[in-house]
Write a protein that holds these residues in place. Structure first.
Motif, PDB file in Angstrom:
ATOM      1  N   GLY A 197       0.691  -1.227   0.106  1.00  0.00           N
ATOM      2  CA  GLY A 197       0.153  -0.034   0.128  1.00  0.00           C
ATOM      3  C   GLY A 197       0.905   1.157  -0.053  1.00  0.00           C
ATOM      4  O   GLY A 197       2.240   1.071   0.075  1.00  0.00           O
ATOM      5  N   GLY A 198       0.217   2.385   0.254  1.00  0.00           N
ATOM      6  CA  GLY A 198       0.916   3.731   0.072  1.00  0.00           C
ATOM      7  C   GLY A 198       0.138   4.834   0.281  1.00  0.00           C
ATOM      8  O   GLY A 198      -1.280   4.710   0.196  1.00  0.00           O
ATOM      9  N   ARG A 202       4.782   7.714   0.232  1.00  0.00           N
ATOM     10  CA  ARG A 202       4.884   6.965   0.934  1.00  0.00           C
ATOM     11  C   ARG A 202       4.814   5.406   0.343  1.00  0.00           C
ATOM     12  O   ARG A 202       3.577   5.122  -0.310  1.00  0.00           O
ATOM     13  CB  ARG A 202       4.503   6.916   2.352  1.00  0.00           C
ATOM     14  N   LEU A 203       5.565   4.434   0.573  1.00  0.00           N
ATOM     15  CA  LEU A 203       5.349   2.870   0.239  1.00  0.00           C
ATOM     16  C   LEU A 203       5.326   2.157   1.269  1.00  0.00           C
ATOM     17  O   LEU A 203       6.378   2.202   2.021  1.00  0.00           O
ATOM     18  CB  LEU A 203       6.493   2.652  -0.790  1.00  0.00           C
ATOM     19  N   SER A 217       6.032  -8.124   9.706  1.00  0.00           N
ATOM     20  CA  SER A 217       6.905  -7.222   9.354  1.00  0.00           C
ATOM     21  C   SER A 217       6.217  -5.980   8.453  1.00  0.00           C
ATOM     22  O   SER A 217       5.214  -6.365   7.782  1.00  0.00           O
ATOM     23  CB  SER A 217       7.752  -7.917   8.369  1.00  0.00           C
ATOM     24  N   TYR A 218       7.057  -4.901   8.884  1.00  0.00           N
ATOM     25  CA  TYR A 218       6.377  -3.553   8.347  1.00  0.00           C
ATOM     26  C   TYR A 218       7.569  -2.749   7.773  1.00  0.00           C
ATOM     27  O   TYR A 218       8.396  -2.672   8.567  1.00  0.00           O
ATOM     28  CB  TYR A 218       5.596  -2.882   9.500  1.00  0.00           C
ATOM     29  N   ILE A 219       7.374  -2.323   6.661  1.00  0.00           N
ATOM     30  CA  ILE A 219       8.447  -1.633   6.138  1.00  0.00           C
ATOM     31  C   ILE A 219       7.752  -0.200   5.471  1.00  0.00           C
ATOM     32  O   ILE A 219       6.809  -0.409   4.794  1.00  0.00           O
ATOM     33  CB  ILE A 219       9.146  -2.164   5.032  1.00  0.00           C
ATOM     34  N   ARG A 220       8.003   0.948   5.763  1.00  0.00           N
ATOM     35  CA  ARG A 220       7.552   2.145   5.126  1.00  0.00           C
ATOM     36  C   ARG A 220       8.645   2.983   4.656  1.00  0.00           C
ATOM     37  O   ARG A 220       9.439   3.577   5.649  1.00  0.00           O
ATOM     38  CB  ARG A 220       6.706   3.170   6.220  1.00  0.00           C
ATOM     39  N   LEU A 221       8.754   3.290   3.471  1.00  0.00           N
ATOM     40  CA  LEU A 221       9.763   4.019   2.831  1.00  0.00           C
ATOM     41  C   LEU A 221       8.921   5.555   2.436  1.00  0.00           C
ATOM     42  O   LEU A 221       7.787   5.354   2.234  1.00  0.00           O
ATOM     43  CB  LEU A 221      10.234   3.547   1.657  1.00  0.00           C
ATOM     44  N   GLU A 222       9.812   6.465   2.672  1.00  0.00           N
ATOM     45  CA  GLU A 222       9.187   7.797   2.257  1.00  0.00           C
ATOM     46  C   GLU A 222      10.185   8.806   1.693  1.00  0.00           C
ATOM     47  O   GLU A 222      11.335   8.875   1.880  1.00  0.00           O
ATOM     48  CB  GLU A 222       8.608   8.559   3.798  1.00  0.00           C
ATOM     49  N   ARG A 242      -4.184  10.643  -2.025  1.00  0.00           N
ATOM     50  CA  ARG A 242      -4.447   9.380  -2.526  1.00  0.00           C
ATOM     51  C   ARG A 242      -3.780   8.286  -1.893  1.00  0.00           C
ATOM     52  O   ARG A 242      -2.617   8.251  -1.734  1.00  0.00           O
ATOM     53  CB  ARG A 242      -4.000   9.531  -4.094  1.00  0.00           C
ATOM     54  N   SER A 243      -4.540   7.267  -1.080  1.00  0.00           N
ATOM     55  CA  SER A 243      -4.035   6.345  -0.331  1.00  0.00           C
ATOM     56  C   SER A 243      -4.557   5.158  -1.137  1.00  0.00           C
ATOM     57  O   SER A 243      -5.526   4.930  -1.733  1.00  0.00           O
ATOM     58  CB  SER A 243      -4.614   6.471   1.126  1.00  0.00           C
ATOM     59  N   PHE A 244      -3.790   4.092  -1.046  1.00  0.00           N
ATOM     60  CA  PHE A 244      -3.868   2.806  -1.583  1.00  0.00           C
ATOM     61  C   PHE A 244      -3.465   1.605  -0.853  1.00  0.00           C
ATOM     62  O   PHE A 244      -2.744   1.677   0.151  1.00  0.00           O
ATOM     63  CB  PHE A 244      -3.631   2.553  -2.886  1.00  0.00           C
TER      64      PHE A 244
END
Length: 319
Positions: A60-61, A88-89, A104-109, A317-319
């Protein structure tokens, strides 16, 4: 050679030729069975099984385009405004195991100003109620809905925590690495209970290096067409968690004006460690344009030594 001998010889020749052709015939190989992506509904919507495994993956992102503005009596910050785009991804994975659900959780920005490029905004793993990694801790949830509350200075650390959740009760304890340079560590605690239409939440934190801590209490209750929030926070002194505000109280009421529009007015009173106090107030409006597309806007007023008007308009816009 009579007719009988000729017919027998021709039949034998045809048999030999047919056998040779049959041996040389090309047989098409059957296609390999294709493994289609399977939907995984064990952990909520949006997950699918990674082919060949029992691990569920979700991608998502968010893309946010914003216009921020500030009109201040202070010379240093007078009449500033700018556009900014943020992306954000988010990549999440979960699977059941003999020790509970592993996640697990990964957020790139990344932002359009390009000052830091794409950064690792958060990354952590979970095993049941245990959580470890680099993430926004419970301190990030302190405050009320709106954009003008202020108390916590830092809330994201390399941390380890454990949360126990029952039907109407949540309690947790965590340890944070506040600074690598001097080995400063902190401890945070959380307790929350839902009693009828009201939810009561308590936070606490202590910086072992500064020998200072904070406590926060909040009540949120459904009232009429919306939710009323009231909170108060106090810090014993300057710490890595709280560096400016000694104590604050605030209130907000978010109500659903229409099916797509939510409006939240809020007000806060703040007393700083330097004995400077000020009052802030504002109105946040969030409009759901369509599924996955939201328009947020706010106007906030700060009355202290200077009178500041600030605000933003954000298309998300979120997905």
């Amino acid at each position: 050679m009579n007719i009988k001998s000729l017919l027998l010889g021709s039949a034998a020749a045809l048999a030999v030729v047919s056998g040779a052709q049959a041996a040389d015939a090309i047989v098409a190989a059957e296609p390999e069975p294709m493994e289609y992506v399977r939907v995984c509904d064990a952990f909520g919507t949006g997950y699918f099984y990674i082919p060949g495994t029992e691990t569920c993956l979700k991608i998502g992102g968010e893309v946010r385009f914003a216009y921020d503005w500030n009109n201040s009596n202070a010379v240093a910050t007078r009449n500033t405004d700018d556009f900014q785009t943020r992306a954000r991804l988010v990549i999440e994975s979960k699977n059941d195991s003999e020790v509970g659900t592993i996640g697990s959780y990964i957020r790139l920005e990344g932002t359009s100003d390009g000052t830091q490029g794409v950064v690792l905004d958060q990354a952590y793993l979970t095993v049941g109620g245990f959580k470890a990694g680099y993430f926004l801790t419970w301190a990030d949830d302190i405050g009320i809905t709106g954009e003008n509350d202020t108390f916590i200075t830092n809330a994201k650390f390399d941390s380890a925590s454990y949360t126990y959740t029952a039907d109407a009760f949540t309690v947790g304890l965590g340890v944070d690495e506040l600074r690598q340079a001097d080995g400063a560590f902190g401890v945070q605690g959380l307790a929350s209970a839902t009693l009828g239409v009201a939810t009561v939440t308590l936070w606490g934190g202590f910086d072992t290096k500064a020998d200072e801590g904070y406590v926060v209490g909040k009540v949120a209750a459904g009232v009429g067409p919306g939710t009323f929030e009231l909170y108060g926070a106090w810090a014993s002194g300057v710490s890595h968690y709280v560096s400016t505000v000694e104590w604050t109280v605030g209130a907000a009421y978010g109500f659903q004006a229409t099916e797509k529009l939510k409006i939240t007015p809020s007000v806060n009173f703040v007393e700083q460690f330097n004995n400077v106090d000020y009052t802030t107030g504002g109105v946040l409006a969030s409009y759901s344009i369509a599924s996955g597309l939201t328009l947020d806007t706010t106007v906030d007023y700060n009355k202290g030594d200077s009178k500041d008007w600030t605000g933003f308009v954000r298309l998300i816009r979120s997905f």
